[in-house]
Design an enzyme around this catalytic site. Sequence first.
Site, PDB file in Angstrom:
ATOM      1  N   GLY A 103      23.652  28.271  29.409  1.00  0.00           N
ATOM      2  CA  GLY A 103      22.735  28.858  30.373  1.00  0.00           C
ATOM      3  C   GLY A 103      22.871  28.186  31.729  1.00  0.00           C
ATOM      4  O   GLY A 103      23.908  27.606  32.052  1.00  0.00           O
ATOM      5  N   CYS A 104      21.828  28.243  32.531  1.00  0.00           N
ATOM      6  CA  CYS A 104      21.829  27.628  33.858  1.00  0.00           C
ATOM      7  C   CYS A 104      22.221  26.170  33.753  1.00  0.00           C
ATOM      8  O   CYS A 104      21.606  25.394  33.029  1.00  0.00           O
ATOM      9  CB  CYS A 104      20.438  27.756  34.480  1.00  0.00           C
ATOM     10  SG  CYS A 104      20.230  26.808  35.989  1.00  0.00           S
TER      11      CYS A 104
END
Length: 262
Positions: A103-104
């Site tokens: 993810g981020c």
Amino acid sequence: MPSVLTSPSPPSLAFVFCSLSHAPRTLPLKPSFFLRNSKPLSSFPSSSPSPPSSTRPMSWLGKLGLGFGSRSGISTEASSAIAQGPDDDVPAPGQEFAQFAAGCFWGVELAFQRVPGAIKTEVGYSQGNLHEPTYEDVCTGATNHAEVVRVQYNPQECKYEDLLEVFWARHDPTSLNRQGNDVGTQYRSGIYFYTPEQEKAARESLEKHQKVLNRKIVTEILPAKKFYRAEEYHQQYLEKGGRFGFKQSAVKGCNDPIRCYG
């Protein structure tokens, strides 16, 4: 571009998720194909002036040879071949690399910064088909890069299996191309190995975690490819204060909750 995914709520898991309750940063209006991502698309922090037009990165369309010609004479095929090559960087003597996508990359990096034996962390882009991508390129979804964290660690102080446990705990590996409100192939789950031993450990770890989950793990396990270090403002983003200026601790062993966007 990947389509927005809809799926049932994730199962009740002992994973640590980012807090997405903060109001987004005020940004100029973006093209509609960027609006699916809650993570802000910014070129540089407001305190830094924009680079002169003569030094700004060429549009990703131009770098792919679509509309503006190839960059620096590099053809689309050559650009892809370079990007798909192995990570040829060399860690410091006695240390090893590990590479993860979860993810981020801001919150993921901070989680690895806190691991004893993790000597250095960098965020960047890998597994894509464009040489020297920018953050804006990656956010289009057209380059197939993942946001990754590369960890340089001392195997005498930190086992690769320890890093794997941090990886699994940091995100939902059953969510395809998304974590929370961040949607797109750049947010996919991946373990990118440098050695056969890392590959074996990664696959065994996946099998172990799959046994306790009621949804299929979608994490990809692939050889590590060329690592493109992200822009400097992304590096140690949360430790430096994130978007709101509240610094988060990167002290080894710290278990404070991680606020994903600061």
